[in-house]
Design a protein around this motif. Structure first.
Motif, PDB file in Angstrom:
ATOM      1  N   LEU A  55       0.830  -1.194   0.000  1.00 36.84           N
ATOM      2  CA  LEU A  55       0.000   0.000   0.000  1.00 36.84           C
ATOM      3  C   LEU A  55       0.872   1.254   0.000  1.00 36.84           C
ATOM      4  CD1 LEU A  55      -2.712   1.434   0.232  1.00 36.84           C
ATOM      5  CD2 LEU A  55      -2.650   1.020   2.707  1.00 36.84           C
ATOM      6  N   LEU A  56       1.891   1.260   0.833  1.00 39.04           N
ATOM      7  CA  LEU A  56       2.795   2.405   0.911  1.00 39.04           C
ATOM      8  C   LEU A  56       3.502   2.639  -0.422  1.00 39.04           C
ATOM      9  CD1 LEU A  56       4.202   4.621   2.492  1.00 39.04           C
ATOM     10  CD2 LEU A  56       5.774   2.890   3.409  1.00 39.04           C
ATOM     11  N   SER A  57       3.893   1.563  -1.078  1.00 40.67           N
ATOM     12  CA  SER A  57       4.555   1.674  -2.373  1.00 40.67           C
ATOM     13  C   SER A  57       3.657   2.365  -3.394  1.00 40.67           C
ATOM     14  CB  SER A  57       4.948   0.278  -2.878  1.00 40.67           C
ATOM     15  OG  SER A  57       5.396   0.318  -4.214  1.00 40.67           O
ATOM     16  N   SER A  58       2.401   1.958  -3.464  1.00 35.90           N
ATOM     17  CA  SER A  58       1.466   2.553  -4.422  1.00 35.90           C
ATOM     18  C   SER A  58       1.178   4.010  -4.093  1.00 35.90           C
ATOM     19  CB  SER A  58       0.160   1.759  -4.457  1.00 35.90           C
ATOM     20  OG  SER A  58       0.350   0.518  -5.101  1.00 35.90           O
ATOM     21  N   VAL A  59       1.048   4.317  -2.814  1.00 30.53           N
ATOM     22  CA  VAL A  59       0.776   5.698  -2.412  1.00 30.53           C
ATOM     23  C   VAL A  59       1.987   6.592  -2.696  1.00 30.53           C
ATOM     24  CG1 VAL A  59       0.263   7.208  -0.453  1.00 30.53           C
ATOM     25  CG2 VAL A  59      -0.948   5.037  -0.698  1.00 30.53           C
ATOM     26  N   LEU A  60       3.181   6.085  -2.456  1.00 30.94           N
ATOM     27  CA  LEU A  60       4.382   6.853  -2.778  1.00 30.94           C
ATOM     28  C   LEU A  60       4.500   7.078  -4.278  1.00 30.94           C
ATOM     29  CD1 LEU A  60       6.978   5.230  -0.349  1.00 30.94           C
ATOM     30  CD2 LEU A  60       6.379   7.659  -0.421  1.00 30.94           C
ATOM     31  N   ASP A  61       4.100   6.089  -5.046  1.00 25.63           N
ATOM     32  CA  ASP A  61       4.154   6.211  -6.500  1.00 25.63           C
ATOM     33  C   ASP A  61       3.212   7.313  -6.989  1.00 25.63           C
ATOM     34  OD1 ASP A  61       4.708   5.704  -9.186  1.00 25.63           O
ATOM     35  OD2 ASP A  61       3.286   4.050  -9.311  1.00 25.63           O
ATOM     36  N   SER A  62       2.036   7.383  -6.392  1.00 25.87           N
ATOM     37  CA  SER A  62       1.033   8.357  -6.854  1.00 25.87           C
ATOM     38  C   SER A  62       1.159   9.718  -6.177  1.00 25.87           C
ATOM     39  CB  SER A  62      -0.379   7.807  -6.613  1.00 25.87           C
ATOM     40  OG  SER A  62      -0.663   7.735  -5.224  1.00 25.87           O
ATOM     41  N   SER A  63       1.653   9.728  -4.936  1.00 25.21           N
ATOM     42  CA  SER A  63       1.616  10.973  -4.150  1.00 25.21           C
ATOM     43  C   SER A  63       2.853  11.158  -3.285  1.00 25.21           C
ATOM     44  CB  SER A  63       0.370  10.966  -3.236  1.00 25.21           C
ATOM     45  OG  SER A  63      -0.770  10.533  -3.927  1.00 25.21           O
ATOM     46  N   GLY A  64       4.003  10.739  -3.779  1.00 22.32           N
ATOM     47  CA  GLY A  64       5.208  10.758  -2.964  1.00 22.32           C
ATOM     48  C   GLY A  64       5.558  12.107  -2.383  1.00 22.32           C
ATOM     49  N   GLU A  65       5.335  13.175  -3.146  1.00 20.56           N
ATOM     50  CA  GLU A  65       5.715  14.510  -2.657  1.00 20.56           C
ATOM     51  C   GLU A  65       4.918  14.937  -1.437  1.00 20.56           C
ATOM     52  OE1 GLU A  65       2.878  15.385  -6.190  1.00 20.56           O
ATOM     53  OE2 GLU A  65       4.097  13.753  -5.382  1.00 20.56           O
ATOM     54  N   HIS A  66       3.724  14.361  -1.283  1.00 17.57           N
ATOM     55  CA  HIS A  66       2.862  14.745  -0.170  1.00 17.57           C
ATOM     56  C   HIS A  66       3.138  13.926   1.092  1.00 17.57           C
ATOM     57  CE1 HIS A  66       0.814  17.256  -2.999  1.00 17.57           C
ATOM     58  NE2 HIS A  66       0.517  16.230  -3.769  1.00 17.57           N
ATOM     59  N   LEU A  67       4.081  13.007   1.005  1.00 17.83           N
ATOM     60  CA  LEU A  67       4.497  12.248   2.188  1.00 17.83           C
ATOM     61  C   LEU A  67       5.885  12.668   2.654  1.00 17.83           C
ATOM     62  CD1 LEU A  67       3.323   8.598   1.332  1.00 17.83           C
ATOM     63  CD2 LEU A  67       2.230  10.263   2.837  1.00 17.83           C
ATOM     64  N   HIS A  68       6.393  13.757   2.091  1.00 19.12           N
ATOM     65  CA  HIS A  68       7.767  14.171   2.401  1.00 19.12           C
ATOM     66  C   HIS A  68       7.975  14.370   3.898  1.00 19.12           C
ATOM     67  CE1 HIS A  68      11.365  16.808   2.510  1.00 19.12           C
ATOM     68  NE2 HIS A  68      11.711  16.114   1.443  1.00 19.12           N
ATOM     69  N   GLY A  69       6.971  14.865   4.577  1.00 18.21           N
ATOM     70  CA  GLY A  69       7.098  15.078   6.019  1.00 18.21           C
ATOM     71  C   GLY A  69       7.225  13.802   6.821  1.00 18.21           C
ATOM     72  N   HIS A  70       6.932  12.669   6.190  1.00 15.52           N
ATOM     73  CA  HIS A  70       7.017  11.371   6.873  1.00 15.52           C
ATOM     74  C   HIS A  70       8.265  10.579   6.457  1.00 15.52           C
ATOM     75  CE1 HIS A  70       2.825  11.765   8.330  1.00 15.52           C
ATOM     76  NE2 HIS A  70       2.602  12.315   7.151  1.00 15.52           N
ATOM     77  N   PHE A  71       9.104  11.160   5.615  1.00 15.44           N
ATOM     78  CA  PHE A  71      10.239  10.409   5.071  1.00 15.44           C
ATOM     79  C   PHE A  71      11.177   9.895   6.155  1.00 15.44           C
ATOM     80  CE2 PHE A  71      10.607  11.778   0.320  1.00 15.44           C
ATOM     81  CZ  PHE A  71       9.350  11.257   0.103  1.00 15.44           C
ATOM     82  N   LYS A  72      11.428  10.694   7.172  1.00 11.68           N
ATOM     83  CA  LYS A  72      12.370  10.265   8.210  1.00 11.68           C
ATOM     84  C   LYS A  72      11.890   8.993   8.896  1.00 11.68           C
ATOM     85  CE  LYS A  72      14.867  11.832  12.319  1.00 11.68           C
ATOM     86  NZ  LYS A  72      15.095  12.964  13.270  1.00 11.68           N
ATOM     87  N   SER A  73      10.626   8.949   9.266  1.00 16.19           N
ATOM     88  CA  SER A  73      10.092   7.758   9.940  1.00 16.19           C
ATOM     89  C   SER A  73      10.013   6.578   8.965  1.00 16.19           C
ATOM     90  CB  SER A  73       8.712   8.051  10.535  1.00 16.19           C
ATOM     91  OG  SER A  73       7.795   8.441   9.525  1.00 16.19           O
ATOM     92  N   LEU A  74       9.723   6.865   7.708  1.00 20.97           N
ATOM     93  CA  LEU A  74       9.653   5.786   6.720  1.00 20.97           C
ATOM     94  C   LEU A  74      11.029   5.169   6.492  1.00 20.97           C
ATOM     95  CD1 LEU A  74       7.224   7.265   4.010  1.00 20.97           C
ATOM     96  CD2 LEU A  74       6.730   5.540   5.748  1.00 20.97           C
ATOM     97  N   LEU A  75      12.049   5.989   6.382  1.00 16.34           N
ATOM     98  CA  LEU A  75      13.399   5.464   6.171  1.00 16.34           C
ATOM     99  C   LEU A  75      13.850   4.632   7.366  1.00 16.34           C
ATOM    100  CD1 LEU A  75      15.013   8.597   4.498  1.00 16.34           C
ATOM    101  CD2 LEU A  75      14.492   6.416   3.396  1.00 16.34           C
ATOM    102  N   THR A  76      13.444   5.037   8.558  1.00 13.54           N
ATOM    103  CA  THR A  76      13.747   4.240   9.753  1.00 13.54           C
ATOM    104  C   THR A  76      13.030   2.891   9.678  1.00 13.54           C
ATOM    105  OG1 THR A  76      14.005   6.242  11.085  1.00 13.54           O
ATOM    106  CG2 THR A  76      13.616   4.177  12.266  1.00 13.54           C
ATOM    107  N   LEU A  77      11.770   2.914   9.234  1.00 15.28           N
ATOM    108  CA  LEU A  77      11.002   1.679   9.057  1.00 15.28           C
ATOM    109  C   LEU A  77      11.677   0.764   8.049  1.00 15.28           C
ATOM    110  CD1 LEU A  77       8.378  -0.096   9.158  1.00 15.28           C
ATOM    111  CD2 LEU A  77       7.493   1.407   7.332  1.00 15.28           C
ATOM    112  N   PHE A  78      12.160   1.320   6.940  1.00 19.16           N
ATOM    113  CA  PHE A  78      12.737   0.511   5.876  1.00 19.16           C
ATOM    114  C   PHE A  78      14.025  -0.189   6.316  1.00 19.16           C
ATOM    115  CE2 PHE A  78      10.695   3.660   2.721  1.00 19.16           C
ATOM    116  CZ  PHE A  78       9.472   3.031   2.886  1.00 19.16           C
TER     117      PHE A  78
END
Length: 421
Positions: A137-160
């Motif tokens: 789900l996250l992959s598809s949302v990043l594909d369609s709307s990645g720029e709007h999740l920029h504020g969450h990138f730090k937590s996402l990179l930690t998750l990855f």
């Protein structure tokens, strides 16, 4: 609606035609949306649910902005509910694409916090299947709307950092997430992103053991990084090139993954040529390239494998290796390319192996453009042309054709010099 779907699945052309006409008529009216939602929520047939999700996505793309906020809220709640309870892979994928389409409309307006909460919940679940749904789900949302999740990138990179060490499907979708993020990575996230690269390579190695297609798609991450954020991979240039050379030289792998690996080497060598020249990697790269060009695996006696310029996915490793050698000769100092390759090729000029004789000619030919002045000034041209002319009478047709190709290359790029011979 289910009766229409049922008739679409009947193997009778007239029945399918009538059902299609009926569906097209209903599809024109806004009432199609609640009808499709009803099927998506309640149908016992997974094919019907999949059809409903696909048609709903196509309809909402055009109608979403025309719907009121109350309808928006109901649809978003319904989508998250059906997604979490859907167990059929194809249906779930269709719902994920539908959710991503809605996210593209809602996330810019910061109106779907429930989606982000669900993604976080799924990705941190103790159950592998739920974690997989989360990263898909996250992959598809990043594909369609990645720029709007920029504020969450730090937590996402930690998750990855943890999902890159999960099962293969979760690793694959994590790498897809990273690929979609590259375009929007800024200086504030570069360091954290860079720390993940050492985990990406072993993840791709594990994918390779299970699915070459997934491994090849995962390597798109390197393409994106090289194009947008090459500084992220620069500290890992040596191990990354070594990894790609190992893949490209492995004759047990399919052509697609080997050519993909060679393309990464080509781009890195072009963009980081100063680093490459100063290091000890260049000699190894050249050795692998000419070895691949002389490989018989899967190429045998095909005459045009190393001469064409087909699309990346249709080329053989041998033909692409020749193109990489061409790129290196155009971008690096000629003495760093031509002389080492000449040393590697010399034994092959009189080899009993026709593929080695052919490879020697092709390798010499593709260096003609980039190394033309060096060849002329250093006095190599007479001996090279004599070798090429002698090869035209080789008993093997593929060697003769390679010699003729070489004549064409040298005539084009050293025309005056050749005419003077």
């Amino acid at each position: 609606m289910e009766s229409i779907f049922a008739r679409l699945l009947i193997p009778d052309n007239e029945t399918i035609r009538q059902a299609t006409v009926e569906l097209q008529e209903i599809y024109k009216h806004p009432s199609i949306i609640p009808s499709l939602c009803e099927v998506l929520e309640g149908s016992q047939n997974p094919q019907y649910r999949q059809y409903a999700a696909v048609l709903l996505r196509k309809r909402l793309v055009k109608l979403w902005k025309k719907l009121d906020d109350g309808t928006h809220s109901k649809l978003k709640a319904m989508l998250l509910l059906v997604l979490t309870r859907e167990s059929v892979h194809l249906v779930r994928n269709a719902i994920i694409h539908l959710v991503a389409m809605v996210a593209k409309e809602e996330l810019p307006l910061e109106r779907w916090s429930g989606l982000l909460l669900l993604i976080d919940q799924l990705c941190h679940s103790q159950h592998p299947n739920e974690r997989l749904v989360g990263v898909q789900l996250l992959s598809s949302v990043l594909d369609s709307s990645g720029e709007h999740l920029h504020g969450h990138f730090k937590s996402l990179l930690t998750l990855f950092s943890s999902t890159l060490e999960d099962n293969s499907l979760i690793m694959f979708n994590t790498i897809r997430c990273l690929t979609y993020m590259v375009e929007y990575i800024g200086d504030d996230h570069t360091a954290v992103f860079r720390e993940l690269i050492p985990k990406v390579v072993p993840a791709i190695q594990q994918l390779l053991a299970e699915s070459e297609d997934h491994a090849c798609e995962a390597m798109e991450l390197f393409d994106e990084l090289i194009e947008c954020e090459v500084a992220i991979v620069t500290p890992y240039l040596t191990p990354l090139i070594e990894f790609c050379l190992t893949l490209s030289a492995n004759c047990n792998l399919g052509n697609t993954i080997r050519v993909k690996a060679l393309s990464v080497v080509s781009w890195l060598a072009t963009l980081k040529k100063k680093v490459l020249v100063k290091s000890q990697m260049l000699q190894g790269i050249l050795r692998v390239l000419v070895t691949i060009m002389a490989s018989s695996h899967g190429e045998d006696d095909k005459e045009d494998d190393m001469l064409g310029e087909e699309e990346l996915g249709t080329q053989s490793p041998g033909s692409y290796a020749a193109q990489v050698l061409d790129v290196l000769s155009l971008n690096l100092p000629p003495e760093r390319v031509f002389l080492p390759v000449l040393h590697l090729l010399t034994p092959w000029t009189s080899s009993d192996n026709k593929l080695e004789r052919k490879a020697a000619l092709i390798a010499t030919a593709v260096m003609a453009e980039g190394c033309s002045e060096f060849i002329r000034k250093q006095g190599h041209l007479p001996s090279i042309m004599q070798y090429i002319y002698n090869s035209i009478s080789d008993k093997e047709p593929i060697v003769c054709n390679a010699a003729l190709f070489a004549v064409g290359q040298f005539s084009e790029f050293l025309q005056v010099c050749v005419n003077d011979l």
